[in-house]
Design an enzyme around this catalytic site. Structure first.
Site, PDB file in Angstrom:
ATOM      1  N   SER A  34       0.694  -1.364   0.074  1.00  9.30           N
ATOM      2  CA  SER A  34       0.163  -0.131  -0.008  1.00  9.30           C
ATOM      3  C   SER A  34       0.902   1.263   0.141  1.00  9.30           C
ATOM      4  O   SER A  34       1.711   1.187   0.531  1.00  9.30           O
ATOM      5  CB  SER A  34      -0.977   0.071   1.290  1.00  9.30           C
ATOM      6  OG  SER A  34      -1.511   1.417   1.395  1.00  9.30           O
ATOM      7  N   VAL A  46      -3.699 -14.046  -3.630  1.00  7.15           N
ATOM      8  CA  VAL A  46      -4.772 -14.764  -3.064  1.00  7.15           C
ATOM      9  C   VAL A  46      -4.772 -16.274  -4.005  1.00  7.15           C
ATOM     10  O   VAL A  46      -5.421 -17.165  -3.484  1.00  7.15           O
ATOM     11  CB  VAL A  46      -6.309 -14.078  -3.617  1.00  7.15           C
ATOM     12  CG1 VAL A  46      -6.704 -13.090  -2.898  1.00  7.15           C
ATOM     13  CG2 VAL A  46      -6.536 -13.843  -5.360  1.00  7.15           C
ATOM     14  N   TYR A 130     -15.370 -11.165 -16.523  1.00  8.50           N
ATOM     15  CA  TYR A 130     -15.593 -10.621 -15.190  1.00  8.50           C
ATOM     16  C   TYR A 130     -16.647 -10.891 -14.578  1.00  8.50           C
ATOM     17  O   TYR A 130     -16.566 -11.279 -13.094  1.00  8.50           O
ATOM     18  CB  TYR A 130     -15.220  -9.297 -15.176  1.00  8.50           C
ATOM     19  CG  TYR A 130     -15.260  -8.440 -14.121  1.00  8.50           C
ATOM     20  CD1 TYR A 130     -14.688  -8.667 -12.985  1.00  8.50           C
ATOM     21  CD2 TYR A 130     -16.569  -7.365 -14.096  1.00  8.50           C
ATOM     22  CE1 TYR A 130     -14.566  -7.841 -11.881  1.00  8.50           C
ATOM     23  CE2 TYR A 130     -16.524  -6.540 -12.698  1.00  8.50           C
ATOM     24  CZ  TYR A 130     -15.797  -6.934 -11.634  1.00  8.50           C
ATOM     25  OH  TYR A 130     -15.751  -6.205 -10.742  1.00  8.50           O
ATOM     26  N   LYS A 182     -12.588  17.902 -25.849  1.00 15.42           N
ATOM     27  CA  LYS A 182     -12.538  17.227 -26.945  1.00 15.42           C
ATOM     28  C   LYS A 182     -13.812  16.093 -26.884  1.00 15.42           C
ATOM     29  O   LYS A 182     -13.695  15.207 -27.881  1.00 15.42           O
ATOM     30  CB  LYS A 182     -11.201  16.814 -27.078  1.00 15.42           C
ATOM     31  CG  LYS A 182     -10.211  17.778 -27.389  1.00 15.42           C
ATOM     32  CD  LYS A 182      -8.774  17.054 -27.422  1.00 15.42           C
ATOM     33  CE  LYS A 182      -7.799  18.217 -27.491  1.00 15.42           C
ATOM     34  NZ  LYS A 182      -6.203  17.404 -27.626  1.00 15.42           N
TER      35      LYS A 182
END
Length: 328
Positions: A34, A46, A130, A182
């Site tokens: 982190s 994991v 996913y 844009k």
């Protein structure tokens, strides 16, 4: 002691900041250290059960934020390795360490291109790996809870698209295009998008850690749901002083461009910001309902303020030295 698996990421960092403010003890388990809480991080993946078992010693509850989630993950087997097999490893490590509470962040992607107003009882119909692997992971966590239903707590949270300061996902890319002047609207812009502010998602996860044994499933959405014309016009007004959406392209043209970039990606092996699936997702309705509003949880930040805070931080102030997080 709470363990935040995947706690080095966007949502995890905000959650850990909340836990620190409320004096809750926590550790981060992540394959990356982190940037904000390095001293609390244990490096583990994991996919590695042996390291996971050691990392979760002495923990009373797990929040699983770890996932492969981008549209362009390669190889595609990573979706199953991380999202599905990772869930199995977390459940086994939890059982070995006598941990009886898991909060799992799934996704509204399990519903696929869902009808407007789909709630937690909606039809499961994912359109990509996913969404499919998030749903399969949910079933693994359900089986874990069912082994000791009177003792174990499972909270499944299905957020819609999450945005906020420091995130470099799809919402940021949209806001950056508007800020640049844009931006080109694709389609009619009447499709509605449910959104979730990162601070509110983190607050709801923290709230969920207090739930008693049982199974809980919640979509997480911050209301109201803006249509794309309103969202773009409001952001345009805030960033440039001009309302409206500017130039507009028909959907068929946008899809043609997306397919062109798909072919280019296939030939070159490169990843591009434009693809047919991203154009399709942009033009689709993704508006959900949620039973969160039937609980005693109240989000700390209203949606309009959350958007303003994000615009201010990202485009109207200089926060270039702040850490950022890349996601979809």
């Amino acid at each position: 002691m709470f363990s935040i698996i995947g706690g080095s990421g966007f949502i995890g960092t905000r959650l850990c900041a909340r836990l620190e403010r409320s004096k809750n003890e926590f550790t981060i388990v992540d394959k990356n250290r982190s940037a904000v809480f390095p001293e609390r991080t244990t490096i583990a993946d994991v996919r590695d059960l042996s390291k996971l078992k050691v990392s979760l010693g002495g923990v009373s509850a797990i929040v699983n934020l770890a996932a492969e989630h981008r549209d362009d993950v390669s190889p595609k087997s990573l979706y199953d390795e991380v999202n599905v097999n990772g869930a199995r490893n977390i459940c086994e490590a939890a059982s070995l360490n006598s941990i009886n509470k898991i909060v799992f962040t799934s996704s509204v992607a399990v519903y696929g291109f869902a009808p407007v107003g789909t709630g937690e009882d909606g039809v499961i119909n994912p359109f990509n790996d996913y969404g499919r692997t998030k749903w399969e992971a949910e079933q693994i966590f359900h089986a874990w809870q069912a082994e000791a239903p009177n003792d174990r707590t499972l909270v499944v949270i299905r957020p819609t698209v999450v945005f906020g300061e420091r995130n470099r996902g799809n919402v940021f890319n949209l806001l950056r295009q508007i800020a640049s002047g844009k931006f080109l609207m694709i389609g009619k812009g009447t499709n509605r998008k449910s959104m979730a502010y990162v601070e509110n998602v983190a607050a709801f996860i923290e709230h969920s850690l207090s739930l008693e044994p049982g199974v809980y499933t919640y979509n997480y959405i911050d209301k109201p749901d803006f249509d794309m014309n309103t969202l773009v016009s409001n952001c345009n007004e805030k960033l440039t002083g001009r309302g409206g959406v500017g130039l507009r392209l028909p959907k068929w043209f946008g899809m043609s461009v997306g397919y062109g970039f798909d072919l280019l990606a296939l030939v070159t092996g490169k990843k591009f910001a434009i693809s047919s699936i991203r154009v399709k997702k942009f033009c689709a309705d993704s508006m959900y309902s949620t039973s969160v509003e039937n609980t005693n949880f109240r989000p700390p930040v209203d949606l309009e303020t959350a958007i303003d805070k994000t615009l201010q931080f990202e485009f109207l102030e200089d926060n270039s030295k702040e850490p950022v997080f890349f996601s979809e």
